[in-house]
Motif scaffolding. Structure first.
Motif, PDB file in Angstrom:
ATOM      1  N   ASN A  10       0.825  -1.211   0.000  1.00 57.61           N
ATOM      2  CA  ASN A  10       0.000   0.000   0.000  1.00 57.61           C
ATOM      3  C   ASN A  10       0.858   1.259   0.000  1.00 57.61           C
ATOM      4  O   ASN A  10       0.558   2.244  -0.694  1.00 57.61           O
ATOM      5  CB  ASN A  10      -0.938   0.009   1.201  1.00 57.61           C
ATOM      6  N   TYR A  11       1.940   1.213   0.802  1.00 53.95           N
ATOM      7  CA  TYR A  11       2.818   2.384   0.871  1.00 53.95           C
ATOM      8  C   TYR A  11       3.552   2.615  -0.448  1.00 53.95           C
ATOM      9  O   TYR A  11       3.851   3.758  -0.827  1.00 53.95           O
ATOM     10  CB  TYR A  11       3.830   2.218   2.006  1.00 53.95           C
ATOM     11  N   GLN A  12       3.881   1.530  -1.161  1.00 54.36           N
ATOM     12  CA  GLN A  12       4.520   1.687  -2.472  1.00 54.36           C
ATOM     13  C   GLN A  12       3.567   2.356  -3.456  1.00 54.36           C
ATOM     14  O   GLN A  12       3.981   3.219  -4.256  1.00 54.36           O
ATOM     15  CB  GLN A  12       4.966   0.324  -2.995  1.00 54.36           C
ATOM     16  N   ARG A  13       2.290   1.984  -3.407  1.00 51.20           N
ATOM     17  CA  ARG A  13       1.307   2.636  -4.270  1.00 51.20           C
ATOM     18  C   ARG A  13       1.139   4.110  -3.886  1.00 51.20           C
ATOM     19  O   ARG A  13       1.021   4.984  -4.749  1.00 51.20           O
ATOM     20  CB  ARG A  13      -0.026   1.904  -4.188  1.00 51.20           C
ATOM     21  N   SER A  14       1.166   4.352  -2.548  1.00 54.22           N
ATOM     22  CA  SER A  14       1.039   5.742  -2.102  1.00 54.22           C
ATOM     23  C   SER A  14       2.239   6.573  -2.548  1.00 54.22           C
ATOM     24  O   SER A  14       2.099   7.740  -2.948  1.00 54.22           O
ATOM     25  CB  SER A  14       0.910   5.793  -0.577  1.00 54.22           C
ATOM     26  N   LEU A  15       3.451   5.982  -2.456  1.00 52.71           N
ATOM     27  CA  LEU A  15       4.643   6.693  -2.896  1.00 52.71           C
ATOM     28  C   LEU A  15       4.575   7.005  -4.392  1.00 52.71           C
ATOM     29  O   LEU A  15       4.925   8.121  -4.821  1.00 52.71           O
ATOM     30  CB  LEU A  15       5.881   5.857  -2.577  1.00 52.71           C
ATOM     31  N   LYS A  16       4.141   6.022  -5.170  1.00 52.19           N
ATOM     32  CA  LYS A  16       4.048   6.250  -6.615  1.00 52.19           C
ATOM     33  C   LYS A  16       3.037   7.340  -6.930  1.00 52.19           C
ATOM     34  O   LYS A  16       3.281   8.209  -7.794  1.00 52.19           O
ATOM     35  CB  LYS A  16       3.658   4.942  -7.298  1.00 52.19           C
ATOM     36  N   MET A  17       1.901   7.315  -6.220  1.00 49.47           N
ATOM     37  CA  MET A  17       0.891   8.356  -6.436  1.00 49.47           C
ATOM     38  C   MET A  17       1.424   9.727  -6.024  1.00 49.47           C
ATOM     39  O   MET A  17       1.211  10.734  -6.715  1.00 49.47           O
ATOM     40  CB  MET A  17      -0.375   8.027  -5.638  1.00 49.47           C
ATOM     41  N   THR A  18       2.176   9.773  -4.910  1.00 45.23           N
ATOM     42  CA  THR A  18       2.722  11.043  -4.440  1.00 45.23           C
ATOM     43  C   THR A  18       3.764  11.581  -5.415  1.00 45.23           C
ATOM     44  O   THR A  18       3.833  12.794  -5.683  1.00 45.23           O
ATOM     45  CB  THR A  18       3.339  10.863  -3.048  1.00 45.23           C
ATOM     46  N   GLU A  19       4.609  10.686  -5.961  1.00 39.55           N
ATOM     47  CA  GLU A  19       5.592  11.119  -6.952  1.00 39.55           C
ATOM     48  C   GLU A  19       4.909  11.667  -8.207  1.00 39.55           C
ATOM     49  O   GLU A  19       5.371  12.671  -8.802  1.00 39.55           O
ATOM     50  CB  GLU A  19       6.510   9.956  -7.314  1.00 39.55           C
ATOM     51  N   ASN A  20       3.820  11.019  -8.640  1.00 40.04           N
ATOM     52  CA  ASN A  20       3.081  11.522  -9.798  1.00 40.04           C
ATOM     53  C   ASN A  20       2.505  12.907  -9.520  1.00 40.04           C
ATOM     54  O   ASN A  20       2.530  13.795 -10.395  1.00 40.04           O
ATOM     55  CB  ASN A  20       1.963  10.551 -10.181  1.00 40.04           C
ATOM     56  N   GLN A  21       1.980  13.077  -8.300  1.00 36.64           N
ATOM     57  CA  GLN A  21       1.430  14.385  -7.939  1.00 36.64           C
ATOM     58  C   GLN A  21       2.520  15.447  -7.873  1.00 36.64           C
ATOM     59  O   GLN A  21       2.308  16.612  -8.222  1.00 36.64           O
ATOM     60  CB  GLN A  21       0.693  14.289  -6.601  1.00 36.64           C
ATOM     61  N   TYR A  22       3.713  15.037  -7.414  1.00 37.84           N
ATOM     62  CA  TYR A  22       4.826  15.991  -7.339  1.00 37.84           C
ATOM     63  C   TYR A  22       5.250  16.431  -8.740  1.00 37.84           C
ATOM     64  O   TYR A  22       5.493  17.618  -8.995  1.00 37.84           O
ATOM     65  CB  TYR A  22       5.996  15.346  -6.596  1.00 37.84           C
ATOM     66  N   ARG A  23       5.330  15.456  -9.668  1.00 40.06           N
ATOM     67  CA  ARG A  23       5.714  15.798 -11.029  1.00 40.06           C
ATOM     68  C   ARG A  23       4.650  16.666 -11.703  1.00 40.06           C
ATOM     69  O   ARG A  23       4.950  17.479 -12.580  1.00 40.06           O
ATOM     70  CB  ARG A  23       5.950  14.532 -11.844  1.00 40.06           C
ATOM     71  N   ALA A  24       3.388  16.482 -11.276  1.00 40.58           N
ATOM     72  CA  ALA A  24       2.304  17.302 -11.840  1.00 40.58           C
ATOM     73  C   ALA A  24       2.177  18.646 -11.135  1.00 40.58           C
ATOM     74  O   ALA A  24       1.341  19.466 -11.522  1.00 40.58           O
ATOM     75  CB  ALA A  24       0.982  16.546 -11.755  1.00 40.58           C
ATOM     76  N   GLY A  25       2.990  18.841 -10.065  1.00 41.99           N
ATOM     77  CA  GLY A  25       2.950  20.103  -9.352  1.00 41.99           C
ATOM     78  C   GLY A  25       1.813  20.220  -8.359  1.00 41.99           C
ATOM     79  O   GLY A  25       1.550  21.317  -7.836  1.00 41.99           O
ATOM     80  N   VAL A  26       1.159  19.058  -8.067  1.00 39.82           N
ATOM     81  CA  VAL A  26       0.033  19.094  -7.130  1.00 39.82           C
ATOM     82  C   VAL A  26       0.514  19.099  -5.690  1.00 39.82           C
ATOM     83  O   VAL A  26      -0.065  19.745  -4.809  1.00 39.82           O
ATOM     84  CB  VAL A  26      -0.916  17.911  -7.380  1.00 39.82           C
TER      85      VAL A  26
END
Length: 493
Positions: free
Chosen positions: A218-234
């Motif tokens: 679950n934490y790996q999925r959360s990290l991936k989602m957070t990295e995507n949000q960071y790259r999108a500037g969210v």
């Protein structure tokens, strides 16, 4: 004098002596009805009518699984049942106790054998020489002064147990053998308890590994989602760092469980008599359920706990040793009979002219020993007092252990209910927080905090379940396990 005339002369004498010997034997048999020393009585011990923490527990019945011996079957785990059977057959600590028990049995048989006559046979040749100036003219028949003597002798000796010394010795050895049998049962129960506790803890670790592995995913999925949000500037870089920290910390906890599980697995291997390299225990998908434990009455604990039974048999042996020590003040009566042939030549060695015999009682006693017997009596009395105190302390310790584990299980049950409520609240809080984060209403730091709280509650519930299972094993062992308290001297493990 001819052989016949010699026989006619000796026969009446032997008959008369035989009659007197028979009369003496009958007198000894009547005297042997008594035995020196105190007869055994179980020492008084404080036994309450009911346990203080017994409310809510059901009383043990003969039909309960606990009373049948295989108490570990209460946990309903086939793999555990097989491991305990391997322990019963191959555990080396139990094998040591079993060997000690066989030694105690042999001592009891040896003490029992002292009641029977001792029969021995001696056959030999003796070559001797004496100077020609000796006054013994019988040796001068040989020019060299050397004489050969051939002899064959059979003897029977029997010690009459007039004062009960042999009986007290037998009582002491039999009681010691029964104490050793109880020690064997106690050691087997201890090893079984250790194995079951190790197994249950290993199964809880398996469940914790599954929990942490799911959490890591679950934490790996959360990290991936957070990295995507960071790259999108969210979201900011701090959210990514928090997600990475949370993931790596949980992965480290998962790795830590690997060596903990290995320790329990290796301990189980040694308990069943295998080197750790040859034993592997596969993971399972569930933890054995907490059993319903029937509790025997306090008075029954005195018979069901092998360590208490062993302490009580030690008192019995010490009591009998007092009689053995006191019997040393009285004379020992030994009846002996011997006869055979002796000749200076091998030819016609075994013939009537060369025969000899002797028969008669022997009474022996110590008149002065500088106080050694008195000191030995004092020592045995002191040893008896020590075993009585040990027995009473063992009883008190047994009651204390039962009370402790009963209250522990009650408290852990109440704690488990509250922690489950806390876990349910943490799960609900995590669900709501994650929804808010997906909606962009809160920062990722809030999610991390709630996730950490939820995981801590999950692990606390599992740790508490482990504590309850361990306490249940300890309570069963404190109640004597499945031992029925019977002292069967012929039983083999």
């Amino acid at each position: 004098m001819t052989d016949r005339s010699l026989f006619n002369l000796v026969a009446p004498l032997a008959t008369a002596r035989g009659s007197r010997l028979l009369s003496l034997t009958l007198c000894v048999a009547m005297l042997s009805a008594c035995a020196i020393g105190p007869d055994y009585q179980r020492p008084a011990a404080v036994a309450p009518v009911q346990y203080k923490e017994a409310e809510g527990w059901r009383q043990a019945n003969p039909s309960d699984a606990l009373a049948r011996g295989a108490w570990w079957e209460l946990y309903g785990d086939a793999r555990l049942n097989g491991l305990v059977e391997q322990l019963n057959a191959s555990n080396q600590t139990v094998a040591q106790a079993e060997a000690q028990y066989r030694q105690a049995q042999a001592l009891a048989r040896s003490a029992r054998g002292a009641f029977f006559p001792t029969v021995d046979l001696t056959v030999g040749k003796n070559r001797s020489s004496q100077g020609t100036g000796s006054s013994n003219s019988s040796l001068s028949s040989s020019a060299s002064g050397i004489r050969d003597t051939y002899s064959a002798q059979a003897g029977v000796s029997w010690e009459a147990d007039v004062w009960g010394k042999l009986r007290r010795t037998l009582q002491a050895n039999e009681a010691s053998a029964e104490a050793s049998f109880a020690d064997l049962a106690a050691m087997r129960l201890s090893q079984q308890s250790e194995l079951v506790q190790n197994y249950l803890q290993l199964r809880v670790i398996d469940e914790q590994k599954r929990l942490l592995q799911t959490t890591v995913d679950n934490y790996q999925r959360s990290l991936k989602m957070t990295e995507n949000q960071y790259r999108a500037g969210v979201s900011g870089r701090d959210a990514v760092a928090q997600a990475q920290n949370q993931l790596k910390t949980t992965q480290a906890d998962l790795i830590d469980l690997i060596w903990q599980r290995a320790q329990f697995e290796n301990a189980i291997a040694v308990l069943i008599g295998l080197p750790p390299a040859e034993f592997n225990l596969a993971e399972t998908q569930n933890i054995p359920a907490l059993p319903q434990i029937p509790v025997a009455l306090p008075s029954q604990l005195l018979e069901r706990r092998p360590d208490i039974a062993s302490a009580e048999r030690s008192v019995m042996a010490a009591n009998a040793n007092i009689g053995v020590a006191k019997a040393a003040y009285y004379p020992d009566l030994t009846l002996s009979l011997s006869g055979g042939y002796s000749s200076s030549t091998y030819d016609n060695w075994v013939s009537v002219p060369n025969r000899f015999w002797s028969v008669g009682p022997q009474l022996a006693m110590t008149l002065f020993d500088g106080g050694q017997r008195s000191a030995e009596v004092d020592r045995t009395v002191a040893a008896y007092d020590q075993t009585v105190a040990t027995y009473r302390q063992t009883v008190l310790d047994g009651f204390r252990e039962v009370e402790n584990y009963m209250i522990q299980l009650k408290v852990l049950e109440d704690e488990a209910r509250v922690r489950q409520e806390a876990l349910d609240a943490a799960r609900e809080s995590l669900r709501l927080t994650q929804n808010q984060y997906r909606a962009g209403l809160i920062a990722y730091l809030d999610v991390v905090t709630v996730q950490a709280t939820a995981l801590s509650n999950e692990r606390s519930v599992l740790t508490l379940q482990q504590s309850r299972l361990i306490a249940s094993v300890q309570l069963i062992a404190a109640l004597g396990g499945g031992w029925d308290g019977q002292m069967q001297a012929s039983e083999k493990p």
